[in-house]
Write an enzyme that holds these catalytic residues in place. Structure first.
Site, PDB file in Angstrom:
ATOM      1  N   ARG B  50       0.846  -1.274  -0.121  1.00 47.60           N
ATOM      2  CA  ARG B  50       0.197   0.065   0.142  1.00 47.60           C
ATOM      3  C   ARG B  50       0.987   1.161   0.044  1.00 47.60           C
ATOM      4  O   ARG B  50       1.208   1.683   0.994  1.00 47.60           O
ATOM      5  CB  ARG B  50      -0.809  -0.006   1.385  1.00 47.60           C
ATOM      6  CG  ARG B  50      -1.976  -1.165   1.116  1.00 47.60           C
ATOM      7  CD  ARG B  50      -2.917  -1.105   2.323  1.00 47.60           C
ATOM      8  NE  ARG B  50      -3.766  -2.294   2.364  1.00 47.60           N
ATOM      9  CZ  ARG B  50      -3.824  -3.002   3.489  1.00 47.60           C
ATOM     10  NH1 ARG B  50      -3.132  -2.452   4.799  1.00 47.60           N
ATOM     11  NH2 ARG B  50      -4.501  -3.998   3.478  1.00 47.60           N
ATOM     12  N   ASP B  52       2.239   4.824  -0.172  1.00 50.09           N
ATOM     13  CA  ASP B  52       1.584   6.273   0.198  1.00 50.09           C
ATOM     14  C   ASP B  52       1.415   6.929  -0.735  1.00 50.09           C
ATOM     15  O   ASP B  52       1.893   7.026  -1.829  1.00 50.09           O
ATOM     16  CB  ASP B  52       2.577   6.859   1.429  1.00 50.09           C
ATOM     17  CG  ASP B  52       2.060   6.167   2.752  1.00 50.09           C
ATOM     18  OD1 ASP B  52       0.960   5.894   2.907  1.00 50.09           O
ATOM     19  OD2 ASP B  52       3.050   6.076   3.637  1.00 50.09           O
ATOM     20  N   ARG B 207      11.140   5.216   4.765  1.00 50.46           N
ATOM     21  CA  ARG B 207      11.312   6.807   4.860  1.00 50.46           C
ATOM     22  C   ARG B 207      11.914   7.077   6.126  1.00 50.46           C
ATOM     23  O   ARG B 207      12.715   8.199   6.099  1.00 50.46           O
ATOM     24  CB  ARG B 207      10.005   7.354   4.538  1.00 50.46           C
ATOM     25  CG  ARG B 207       9.667   7.101   3.157  1.00 50.46           C
ATOM     26  CD  ARG B 207       8.163   7.424   2.882  1.00 50.46           C
ATOM     27  NE  ARG B 207       7.784   9.065   3.425  1.00 50.46           N
ATOM     28  CZ  ARG B 207       6.553   9.389   3.557  1.00 50.46           C
ATOM     29  NH1 ARG B 207       5.726   8.753   3.333  1.00 50.46           N
ATOM     30  NH2 ARG B 207       6.320  10.537   3.786  1.00 50.46           N
TER      31      ARG B 207
END
Lengths: 254, 254
Positions: B50, B52, B207
């Site tokens: 999924r 972002d 990240r």
């Protein structure tokens, strides 16, 4: 009065072109908004080239006037980019950048004093479509014969009446005679780059030249037909208008 | 029933992430719309990751089921891309592409059967901001010491509890233990590329790892502090979350 010349880089994909228009986001409108915010009064700019929607610039030029510049010119670039960052924020990261600012004579005119302009057109010549390149190049899946394109391109160099290579709808011009100093075509793997330098260009002229050369490269027309198209002074004799996405205004020389 | 596995490339900048959501444009929603149009009935897909909002993919994977595929599988890719082109048209040129389709066993699961995932993170490490790179990389003006970053990166390899490198707000997971097979860091002029391969990643894990390594590269924290951050199992001990724009899901291996 101080006249300031700016050198401007922008990704054209988020703008409805250069020219200020009510109700849409344009490069001119965005820079004017930033300048007006910075100097706390309405400021208008004069640009060199009215790039169309989707066209990019690596070295657009524009001037603005200010009664008296109260900050050092060396600080102006940063102050202006900060203002641009604030103005563009709601559309995402900053997509227009002031690269240079310099003081010029009050009689300097960014359009009338331009000696030549260099445009770059980028073609991705490979079977596979690439979503990441969709806003930055013209995708042509069939192989382009760049040798044939070069032969045709040479016929378009020099001082000529380019009426065949002009779209309707631009600012009316007194003359359709222009000088193209050079058209260079290079291939780097999948990328075909066309560099066109001239003293000025009619409305959509670069994109129609590219579209015509592409048709030559695909074998859809003979290189010689480009000379005929030029002599005909008839838009119908030239090729299609290549899409805006592949076009970059590279530099303007004074 | 036929289960079909797709390999998908997308520019994440025009999407509110992968996952279908009412009222916003997502990658999953867009592909489902195209499939439903093509097969003339509602079709749902299951994706592997999924991603972002703003995150890109070079090799996302997803499956869908169809009672009986009536067109040859060799024609499906083209048919599906044509449908995607039609669905994305009002947003501009096609920004999501089906690169491959293949028939898989009906028990195949794109997420549970994934063995490892490779992510790429792109940093532009140069003083000058570039409007053209704003949606595709993380701009860091100060010089990054990639040697220090590599020392720190090695401490994050292996099987560890990565609770410190997880944002709140993701799907709750039973365990925060994951295995990172490798973190490679390379510089090519202004570009610093970080490649992270692992068996799975927590919410925002890549990240946060990148943000932490960037702080090491800037000298804001010592390489050793990264080991301490890992052992602390506390989000506050790790660095900032690097922006979505620089992140690319490269490939998923089964």
């Amino acid at each position: 009065m101080d006249r300031i010349l700016m050198t401007i880089k922008y990704d054209g994909s988020g703008f409805f072109g250069w020219q200020r228009q009510e109700g849409v986001r344009t490069v001119q409108g965005t820079i004017e908004e930033a300048l007006s915010m910075l100097f706390k009064k309405p400021i208008k700019i004069i640009g060199t080239s009215r790039t169309d929607r989707g066209v990019h610039a690596l070295g657009q030029r524009a001037v603005f006037d200010i009664d008296e510049l109260k900050i050092p010119i060396s600080n102006l670039k940063r102050a202006l980019n900060n203002a641009l960052c604030a103005v563009t924020k709601k559309y995402g990261p900053q997509d227009v950048l002031i690269q240079e600012v310099e003081l010029v004579e009050p009689v300097f005119h960014p359009r009338y004093d331009a000696k030549d302009k260099l445009y770059r057109y980028l073609i991705r010549n490979t079977r596979e479509y690439d979503p990441f390149e969709r806003l930055y190049s013209y995708h042509i899946a069939e192989h382009l014969d760049t040798d044939d394109m070069l032969v045709a391109a040479e016929m378009l160099e020099g001082t000529n009446d380019y009426a065949s290579f002009q779209s309707a709808g631009g600012t009316p011009r007194e003359s359709t005679v222009r000088t193209i100093y050079s058209i260079d075509i290079g291939r780097d793997n999948d990328e075909v780059e066309i560099l066109i330098r001239g003293d000025g260009f009619l409305y959509n002229m670069v994109r129609i030249i590219v579209g015509t050369l592409v048709e030559v490269g695909l074998g859809k027309r003979k290189p010689d037909s480009v000379k005929e198209a030029l002599l005909a002074c008839d838009r119908c004799e030239a090729g299609h208008t290549a899409p805006a996405e592949g076009l970059y205004l590279v530099e303007i020389t004074y």
